[in-house]
Design a protein around this motif. Structure first.
Motif, PDB file in Angstrom:
ATOM      1  N   LEU A 196     -88.878  15.954  45.881  1.00 30.67           N
ATOM      2  CA  LEU A 196     -89.114  17.062  46.816  1.00 30.67           C
ATOM      3  C   LEU A 196     -87.886  17.324  47.690  1.00 30.67           C
ATOM      4  O   LEU A 196     -87.586  18.476  48.023  1.00 30.67           O
ATOM      5  N   THR A 197     -87.166  16.260  48.044  1.00 34.77           N
ATOM      6  CA  THR A 197     -85.953  16.428  48.851  1.00 34.77           C
ATOM      7  C   THR A 197     -84.866  17.129  48.048  1.00 34.77           C
ATOM      8  O   THR A 197     -84.192  18.040  48.553  1.00 34.77           O
ATOM      9  N   GLU A 198     -84.692  16.748  46.790  1.00 33.84           N
ATOM     10  CA  GLU A 198     -83.684  17.391  45.947  1.00 33.84           C
ATOM     11  C   GLU A 198     -83.980  18.869  45.733  1.00 33.84           C
ATOM     12  O   GLU A 198     -83.069  19.688  45.576  1.00 33.84           O
ATOM     13  N   ALA A 199     -85.281  19.223  45.755  1.00 35.99           N
ATOM     14  CA  ALA A 199     -85.669  20.622  45.569  1.00 35.99           C
ATOM     15  C   ALA A 199     -85.632  21.416  46.872  1.00 35.99           C
ATOM     16  O   ALA A 199     -85.800  22.636  46.862  1.00 35.99           O
ATOM     17  N   GLY A 200     -85.392  20.742  47.996  1.00 39.80           N
ATOM     18  CA  GLY A 200     -85.327  21.420  49.278  1.00 39.80           C
ATOM     19  C   GLY A 200     -86.661  21.564  49.972  1.00 39.80           C
ATOM     20  O   GLY A 200     -86.746  22.181  51.043  1.00 39.80           O
ATOM     21  N   TYR A 201     -87.712  20.987  49.383  1.00 37.81           N
ATOM     22  CA  TYR A 201     -89.031  21.093  50.000  1.00 37.81           C
ATOM     23  C   TYR A 201     -89.202  20.080  51.132  1.00 37.81           C
ATOM     24  O   TYR A 201     -90.091  20.227  51.961  1.00 37.81           O
ATOM     25  N   LEU A 202     -88.374  19.058  51.151  1.00 41.35           N
ATOM     26  CA  LEU A 202     -88.331  18.095  52.243  1.00 41.35           C
ATOM     27  C   LEU A 202     -86.886  17.925  52.696  1.00 41.35           C
ATOM     28  O   LEU A 202     -85.945  18.217  51.945  1.00 41.35           O
ATOM     29  N   VAL A 203     -86.727  17.453  53.924  1.00 45.21           N
ATOM     30  CA  VAL A 203     -85.407  17.099  54.445  1.00 45.21           C
ATOM     31  C   VAL A 203     -85.432  15.612  54.762  1.00 45.21           C
ATOM     32  O   VAL A 203     -86.374  15.114  55.387  1.00 45.21           O
ATOM     33  N   ARG A 204     -84.386  14.916  54.314  1.00 43.43           N
ATOM     34  CA  ARG A 204     -84.273  13.488  54.614  1.00 43.43           C
ATOM     35  C   ARG A 204     -83.249  13.316  55.725  1.00 43.43           C
ATOM     36  O   ARG A 204     -82.104  13.747  55.603  1.00 43.43           O
ATOM     37  N   ASP A 205     -83.672  12.703  56.801  1.00 38.63           N
ATOM     38  CA  ASP A 205     -82.779  12.423  57.920  1.00 38.63           C
ATOM     39  C   ASP A 205     -82.300  10.983  57.801  1.00 38.63           C
ATOM     40  O   ASP A 205     -83.106  10.041  57.866  1.00 38.63           O
ATOM     41  N   ALA A 206     -80.998  10.814  57.620  1.00 36.23           N
ATOM     42  CA  ALA A 206     -80.443   9.484  57.395  1.00 36.23           C
ATOM     43  C   ALA A 206     -80.329   8.723  58.703  1.00 36.23           C
ATOM     44  O   ALA A 206     -79.876   9.255  59.722  1.00 36.23           O
ATOM     45  N   GLY A 207     -80.760   7.469  58.677  1.00 35.48           N
ATOM     46  CA  GLY A 207     -80.612   6.582  59.826  1.00 35.48           C
ATOM     47  C   GLY A 207     -79.449   5.649  59.591  1.00 35.48           C
ATOM     48  O   GLY A 207     -78.633   5.831  58.673  1.00 35.48           O
ATOM     49  N   GLU A 208     -79.355   4.637  60.428  1.00 33.23           N
ATOM     50  CA  GLU A 208     -78.261   3.686  60.295  1.00 33.23           C
ATOM     51  C   GLU A 208     -78.387   2.853  59.036  1.00 33.23           C
ATOM     52  O   GLU A 208     -77.393   2.435  58.447  1.00 33.23           O
ATOM     53  N   THR A 209     -79.601   2.598  58.603  1.00 30.54           N
ATOM     54  CA  THR A 209     -79.831   1.853  57.369  1.00 30.54           C
ATOM     55  C   THR A 209     -80.788   2.644  56.502  1.00 30.54           C
ATOM     56  O   THR A 209     -81.412   3.607  56.942  1.00 30.54           O
ATOM     57  N   SER A 210     -80.938   2.227  55.239  1.00 32.70           N
ATOM     58  CA  SER A 210     -81.840   2.922  54.325  1.00 32.70           C
ATOM     59  C   SER A 210     -83.274   2.865  54.818  1.00 32.70           C
ATOM     60  O   SER A 210     -84.069   3.756  54.548  1.00 32.70           O
ATOM     61  N   ARG A 211     -83.586   1.809  55.591  1.00 31.29           N
ATOM     62  CA  ARG A 211     -84.950   1.666  56.099  1.00 31.29           C
ATOM     63  C   ARG A 211     -85.234   2.662  57.225  1.00 31.29           C
ATOM     64  O   ARG A 211     -86.377   2.904  57.568  1.00 31.29           O
ATOM     65  N   ASP A 212     -84.167   3.232  57.820  1.00 30.71           N
ATOM     66  CA  ASP A 212     -84.347   4.153  58.937  1.00 30.71           C
ATOM     67  C   ASP A 212     -84.474   5.607  58.487  1.00 30.71           C
ATOM     68  O   ASP A 212     -84.680   6.487  59.313  1.00 30.71           O
ATOM     69  N   LYS A 213     -84.351   5.881  57.202  1.00 26.93           N
ATOM     70  CA  LYS A 213     -84.418   7.256  56.719  1.00 26.93           C
ATOM     71  C   LYS A 213     -85.839   7.796  56.905  1.00 26.93           C
ATOM     72  O   LYS A 213     -86.829   7.118  56.631  1.00 26.93           O
ATOM     73  N   THR A 214     -85.896   9.028  57.376  1.00 31.02           N
ATOM     74  CA  THR A 214     -87.197   9.662  57.585  1.00 31.02           C
ATOM     75  C   THR A 214     -87.238  11.007  56.875  1.00 31.02           C
ATOM     76  O   THR A 214     -86.201  11.576  56.515  1.00 31.02           O
ATOM     77  N   TYR A 215     -88.464  11.515  56.700  1.00 27.91           N
ATOM     78  CA  TYR A 215     -88.663  12.756  55.952  1.00 27.91           C
ATOM     79  C   TYR A 215     -89.489  13.742  56.772  1.00 27.91           C
ATOM     80  O   TYR A 215     -90.360  13.355  57.553  1.00 27.91           O
ATOM     81  N   ARG A 216     -89.194  15.029  56.570  1.00 28.63           N
ATOM     82  CA  ARG A 216     -89.951  16.115  57.182  1.00 28.63           C
ATOM     83  C   ARG A 216     -89.902  17.316  56.240  1.00 28.63           C
ATOM     84  O   ARG A 216     -89.145  17.320  55.264  1.00 28.63           O
ATOM     85  N   LEU A 217     -90.689  18.337  56.531  1.00 25.59           N
ATOM     86  CA  LEU A 217     -90.721  19.522  55.671  1.00 25.59           C
ATOM     87  C   LEU A 217     -89.370  20.223  55.655  1.00 25.59           C
ATOM     88  O   LEU A 217     -88.669  20.286  56.668  1.00 25.59           O
ATOM     89  N   GLY A 218     -89.024  20.792  54.480  1.00 25.93           N
ATOM     90  CA  GLY A 218     -87.718  21.392  54.299  1.00 25.93           C
ATOM     91  C   GLY A 218     -87.711  22.907  54.221  1.00 25.93           C
ATOM     92  O   GLY A 218     -88.763  23.551  54.148  1.00 25.93           O
ATOM     93  N   PRO A 219     -86.524  23.519  54.196  1.00 23.03           N
ATOM     94  CA  PRO A 219     -86.384  24.979  54.259  1.00 23.03           C
ATOM     95  C   PRO A 219     -86.894  25.713  53.031  1.00 23.03           C
ATOM     96  O   PRO A 219     -87.239  26.897  53.132  1.00 23.03           O
ATOM     97  N   ALA A 220     -86.935  25.067  51.878  1.00 25.08           N
ATOM     98  CA  ALA A 220     -87.415  25.768  50.682  1.00 25.08           C
ATOM     99  C   ALA A 220     -88.863  26.213  50.832  1.00 25.08           C
ATOM    100  O   ALA A 220     -89.285  27.194  50.216  1.00 25.08           O
TER     101      ALA A 220
END
Length: 304
Positions: A55-79
């Motif tokens: 879903l992130t690759e398609a733009g349906y979600l946005v992944r917000d990168a944190g300091e580590t991989s465990r800190d990455k979060t997701y929210r709805l994307g512009p697509a």
């Protein structure tokens, strides 16, 4: 005998994708990491990660990168914005219609909306609310379209009224035929419908939102205590003291297509007491809004 309905063919992988999107849609201002999201939607981490990545690759979600991989979060994307606009346009909700709703909302400080019957369910198509108004409903929310719910969606179309009345009622009904006919006549003459605000009615649509057309018996019984007569919540002039203030839930006016068929309803949420003069001023503005949307569709207003 009628042939049995075909068995429901579900797609579990698709249902899992829908579960993720619907969960995030219910929390539009929050961000979720993989662990919490997988737990909240009841998916394994590998399955959830695969869905999130696609879903992130398609733009349906946005992944917000944190300091580590465990800190990455997701929210709805512009697509999803593009999809939403296309869906609204396919349902004949144009930017011009939204502008009309915005003007109405700003004039009266009230929530203005467009709704229609989509796939035999009443669906909220667009909504404009005053700044700071709590979101009690959202665009796309739907509920069953069957008596006694949905009168405003058929009131200005004789054929639609007959079809609606022949539907399996959502709850057991008693019908005052004489009053129902008066409701139809007076609302058509006025060009709008005014619905009373009652203690039970406050919760009716919230209870029905998201329900299937076949409600559980327990819920049917509860709804039967809220509304059990078609049109009983409609306010008609002359029924009360004209100098009194009347608790009003919503005012509705029809939108028509080029065949003069009712295709949508424009509404203004009230939620408090109004005098007859205050009802008239809001109803007149709402009818103007509905007529403007009708014109934007190339529609023709029905006359009675």
């Amino acid at each position: 005998m009628s042939s049995p309905e075909p068995s429901r063919r579900a797609s579990p992988p698709t249902e899992r994708v829908v579960a993720v999107l619907e969960f995030l849609a219910r929390h539009p201002h929050d961000r979720f990491g993989l662990s919490e999201l997988s737990r909240r939607v009841d998916l394994s981490k590998p399955t959830c990660l695969g869905i999130l990545t696609t879903l992130t690759e398609a733009g349906y979600l946005v992944r917000d990168a944190g300091e580590t991989s465990r800190d990455k979060t997701y929210r709805l994307g512009p697509a999803l914005i593009t999809l939403g606009h296309i869906a609204q346009e396919s349902l004949r909700v144009s930017p011009a219609a939204r502008d009309e709703l915005r003007r109405l909302s700003e004039t009266f400080g009230a929530t203005a909306a467009l709704s229609g019957v989509v796939d035999d369910r009443i669906t909220l198509l667009d909504l404009v609310a005053p700044p700071g108004t709590p979101a009690t409903v959202r665009v796309g929310q739907s509920y069953p379209f069957a008596p006694p719910v949905g009168l405003m969606f058929v009131l200005w179309d004789d054929h639609a009224v007959r079809e609606w009345l022949h539907k399996q009622p959502t709850i057991p009904l008693r019908t005052d035929t004489a009053r129902f006919e008066r409701v139809i006549s007076e609302c058509r003459s006025a060009g709008y419908l005014v619905e009373r605000l009652t203690p039970g009615g406050r919760r009716l649509y919230a209870l029905m939102a998201g329900m299937s057309n076949r409600l559980p018996d327990e819920l049917r019984a509860l709804l039967g205590e809220l509304v059990s007569d078609i049109g009983e919540r409609v306010y008609l002039r002359g029924e009360d003291d004209p100098e009194a203030r009347h608790d009003i839930s919503v005012i509705a006016a029809p939108v028509h297509d080029h065949h003069q068929r009712q295709v949508m309803v424009a509404t203004m949420q009230i939620g408090h007491a109004l005098t007859d003069d205050e009802i008239d001023s809001r109803a007149s503005a709402l009818v103007e809004t509905a007529d403007a949307v009708t014109r934007s569709l190339g529609g023709v207003k029905a006359t009675w």
